[in-house]
Design a protein around this motif. Structure first.
Motif, PDB file in Angstrom:
ATOM      1  N   GLY A 237      20.430  25.973 -56.593  1.00  0.00           N
ATOM      2  CA  GLY A 237      20.204  26.931 -57.674  1.00  0.00           C
ATOM      3  C   GLY A 237      19.175  27.971 -57.272  1.00  0.00           C
ATOM      4  O   GLY A 237      18.675  27.989 -56.135  1.00  0.00           O
ATOM      5  N   ASN A 238      18.830  28.844 -58.195  1.00  0.00           N
ATOM      6  CA  ASN A 238      17.908  29.950 -57.924  1.00  0.00           C
ATOM      7  C   ASN A 238      16.536  29.438 -57.514  1.00  0.00           C
ATOM      8  O   ASN A 238      15.870  28.733 -58.253  1.00  0.00           O
ATOM      9  CB  ASN A 238      17.780  30.821 -59.180  1.00  0.00           C
ATOM     10  CG  ASN A 238      16.972  32.076 -58.936  1.00  0.00           C
ATOM     11  OD1 ASN A 238      16.923  32.578 -57.818  1.00  0.00           O
ATOM     12  ND2 ASN A 238      16.321  32.584 -59.972  1.00  0.00           N
ATOM     13  N   GLY A 239      16.112  29.776 -56.299  1.00  0.00           N
ATOM     14  CA  GLY A 239      14.797  29.368 -55.806  1.00  0.00           C
ATOM     15  C   GLY A 239      14.783  28.058 -55.045  1.00  0.00           C
ATOM     16  O   GLY A 239      13.722  27.624 -54.589  1.00  0.00           O
ATOM     17  N   ALA A 240      15.940  27.439 -54.861  1.00  0.00           N
ATOM     18  CA  ALA A 240      15.960  26.127 -54.195  1.00  0.00           C
ATOM     19  C   ALA A 240      15.463  26.210 -52.764  1.00  0.00           C
ATOM     20  O   ALA A 240      14.676  25.354 -52.319  1.00  0.00           O
ATOM     21  CB  ALA A 240      17.373  25.551 -54.236  1.00  0.00           C
ATOM     22  N   LEU A 241      15.884  27.234 -52.026  1.00  0.00           N
ATOM     23  CA  LEU A 241      15.523  27.313 -50.616  1.00  0.00           C
ATOM     24  C   LEU A 241      14.025  27.447 -50.406  1.00  0.00           C
ATOM     25  O   LEU A 241      13.483  27.011 -49.382  1.00  0.00           O
ATOM     26  CB  LEU A 241      16.264  28.468 -49.940  1.00  0.00           C
ATOM     27  CG  LEU A 241      17.790  28.337 -49.894  1.00  0.00           C
ATOM     28  CD1 LEU A 241      18.405  29.536 -49.183  1.00  0.00           C
ATOM     29  CD2 LEU A 241      18.203  27.043 -49.198  1.00  0.00           C
ATOM     30  N   SER A 262      20.980  22.777 -45.982  1.00  0.00           N
ATOM     31  CA  SER A 262      22.351  23.055 -45.566  1.00  0.00           C
ATOM     32  C   SER A 262      22.943  24.048 -46.556  1.00  0.00           C
ATOM     33  O   SER A 262      23.084  23.744 -47.745  1.00  0.00           O
ATOM     34  CB  SER A 262      23.189  21.778 -45.543  1.00  0.00           C
ATOM     35  OG  SER A 262      24.509  22.056 -45.123  1.00  0.00           O
ATOM     36  N   GLY A 263      23.233  25.256 -46.060  1.00  0.00           N
ATOM     37  CA  GLY A 263      23.731  26.286 -46.967  1.00  0.00           C
ATOM     38  C   GLY A 263      22.681  26.637 -47.993  1.00  0.00           C
ATOM     39  O   GLY A 263      21.549  27.002 -47.646  1.00  0.00           O
ATOM     40  N   GLU A 264      23.025  26.498 -49.264  1.00  0.00           N
ATOM     41  CA  GLU A 264      22.093  26.809 -50.354  1.00  0.00           C
ATOM     42  C   GLU A 264      21.520  25.557 -51.002  1.00  0.00           C
ATOM     43  O   GLU A 264      20.946  25.619 -52.093  1.00  0.00           O
ATOM     44  CB  GLU A 264      22.814  27.662 -51.409  1.00  0.00           C
ATOM     45  CG  GLU A 264      23.267  29.021 -50.865  1.00  0.00           C
ATOM     46  CD  GLU A 264      23.931  29.866 -51.926  1.00  0.00           C
ATOM     47  OE1 GLU A 264      24.245  29.320 -53.005  1.00  0.00           O
ATOM     48  OE2 GLU A 264      24.136  31.070 -51.683  1.00  0.00           O
ATOM     49  N   THR A 265      21.673  24.415 -50.321  1.00  0.00           N
ATOM     50  CA  THR A 265      21.201  23.149 -50.879  1.00  0.00           C
ATOM     51  C   THR A 265      20.066  22.595 -50.028  1.00  0.00           C
ATOM     52  O   THR A 265      20.119  22.627 -48.797  1.00  0.00           O
ATOM     53  CB  THR A 265      22.353  22.123 -50.941  1.00  0.00           C
ATOM     54  OG1 THR A 265      23.416  22.656 -51.729  1.00  0.00           O
ATOM     55  CG2 THR A 265      21.877  20.817 -51.566  1.00  0.00           C
ATOM     56  N   VAL A 266      19.048  22.075 -50.703  1.00  0.00           N
ATOM     57  CA  VAL A 266      17.938  21.404 -50.039  1.00  0.00           C
ATOM     58  C   VAL A 266      18.080  19.907 -50.306  1.00  0.00           C
ATOM     59  O   VAL A 266      18.268  19.485 -51.450  1.00  0.00           O
ATOM     60  CB  VAL A 266      16.581  21.911 -50.554  1.00  0.00           C
ATOM     61  CG1 VAL A 266      15.437  21.202 -49.818  1.00  0.00           C
ATOM     62  CG2 VAL A 266      16.474  23.418 -50.385  1.00  0.00           C
ATOM     63  N   LEU A 286      16.467  25.255 -61.320  1.00  0.00           N
ATOM     64  CA  LEU A 286      17.066  24.421 -60.284  1.00  0.00           C
ATOM     65  C   LEU A 286      17.954  23.341 -60.892  1.00  0.00           C
ATOM     66  O   LEU A 286      17.735  22.885 -62.008  1.00  0.00           O
ATOM     67  CB  LEU A 286      15.975  23.758 -59.444  1.00  0.00           C
ATOM     68  CG  LEU A 286      15.015  24.696 -58.707  1.00  0.00           C
ATOM     69  CD1 LEU A 286      13.997  23.882 -57.929  1.00  0.00           C
ATOM     70  CD2 LEU A 286      15.796  25.615 -57.772  1.00  0.00           C
ATOM     71  N   ARG A 287      18.955  22.926 -60.112  1.00  0.00           N
ATOM     72  CA  ARG A 287      19.801  21.799 -60.490  1.00  0.00           C
ATOM     73  C   ARG A 287      19.623  20.696 -59.455  1.00  0.00           C
ATOM     74  O   ARG A 287      19.460  20.979 -58.254  1.00  0.00           O
ATOM     75  CB  ARG A 287      21.270  22.224 -60.569  1.00  0.00           C
ATOM     76  CG  ARG A 287      21.504  23.330 -61.587  1.00  0.00           C
ATOM     77  CD  ARG A 287      22.968  23.719 -61.654  1.00  0.00           C
ATOM     78  NE  ARG A 287      23.794  22.636 -62.162  1.00  0.00           N
ATOM     79  CZ  ARG A 287      25.118  22.692 -62.259  1.00  0.00           C
ATOM     80  NH1 ARG A 287      25.769  23.782 -61.847  1.00  0.00           N
ATOM     81  NH2 ARG A 287      25.801  21.670 -62.738  1.00  0.00           N
TER      82      ARG A 287
END
Length: 311
Positions: A237-241, A262-266, A286-287
């Motif tokens: 989600g927004n700000g996860a990285l 990995s990609g947009e997921t932490v 965040l989700r």
């Protein structure tokens, strides 16, 4: 391994200067499903080919049922069943005829094969397709017919090279059910697969290969416990990285034993998921997904997240 049915010891296979299989050893016990997993190019299919005597090793040896490959290749193959990655069914023959012709390769009498055909088609859930040709079958049906064909000689050991690749979930689950039945009947299986859920469901023991070498071996859940923290929290989600890099989130990262992106997921691998989730709760954009560590996490930790191209 005591009472080993099949054994590969110190196998080496080189193509030019590259060692595709490098000092690989393993055994298969009666009634065991041994899974071989690894990225593209890890040496899985080359290993299968050496097990079948289709490729000569540059070093090491293969023994099965007390016999040596390639010296006793015909006698060994008479007790093996094989399902390869590619469909090798004869398109001009019906399902029943494919089984009949294949049985003749083992020197079986037509009467004996014909007596087994109804049982094999029933096992493959293809009794209603006995007279259909492979071109009339779905992908799942073709794979089940290939499995039935591999059983025509009542083998002790099945070598299955990615048997469910390309199948939809329903077809994969039906194939898994059939393989479980074979294990319950005392058959042994050597299985290569890219599906981690398949490996965890079917395999009593796993080999993890990378660059032709064995990098881990053991029971699936024991390997997971040995190499990984017990819990995983996926955050996106927004700000996860920013969680993985920004100094402002150092306290959050400190609650995890390991953090990967990995990609947009932490991915947070942690011993204390409750504290980590509490720390993430104020970040409303965040989700999160909290789950136990699994075989895919193990695979990615040991072999990396980078894409491996075919070839």
């Amino acid at each position: 391994m005591p009472h080993s049915l099949f054994s590969c010891q110190h196998l080496i296979k080189r193509y030019g200067d590259q060692a595709v299989v490098n000092d690989l050893s393993f055994d298969i016990a009666p009634g065991e499903c041994l899974g071989v997993i690894g990225p593209n190019g890890a040496g899985k299919t080359t290993t299968i080919r050496m097990c079948l005597g289709q490729t000569a090793p540059d070093g090491g040896h293969v023994t099965a049922f007390g016999l040596a490959m390639p010296r006793d290749a015909l006698a060994i193959k008479a007790r093996l069943g094989v399902v390869s990655q590619m469909d090798t069914l004869d398109p001009d023959f019906s399902c029943a005829e494919n089984l009949l012709v294949y049985g003749r390769y083992f020197g079986l009498k037509d009467a004996a094969i014909r007596a087994r055909i109804p049982q094999l088609l029933d096992f493959a859930a293809l009794a209603h397709k006995a007279d259909a040709k492979p071109g009339e079958l779905s992908g799942g049906m073709k794979r089940r017919l290939s499995l039935a064909r591999a059983l025509v000689n009542d083998p002790q050991l099945l070598l299955l090279d990615e048997p469910t690749t390309g199948l939809d979930p329903q077809a994969r689950h039906l194939m898994w059910e059939r393989l479980q039945l074979l294990l319950q009947r005392g058959k042994s299986i050597l299985l290569t697969t890219h599906f981690m859920d398949e490996a965890e469901r079917l395999c009593s023991r796993l080999l993890v290969l990378d660059h032709g070498r064995k990098i881990a071996e053991g029971r699936p859940r024991e390997l997971i416990a040995q190499h990984l923290e017990p819990d995983v929290v996926e955050v996106y989600g927004n700000g996860a990285l920013a969680l993985a890099t920004d100094d402002a989130h150092a306290a959050v990262r400190a609650l995890a034993g390991r953090v990967e992106v990995s990609g947009e997921t932490v991915f947070f691998y942690t011993q204390d998921a409750r504290a980590l989730l509490q720390a993430l709760a104020p970040l409303h954009d965040l989700r999160t997904l909290h789950r136990p560590a699994n075989l895919e996490d193990l695979f990615l930790k040991l072999t990396g997240r980078q894409i491996r191209e075919e070839g």
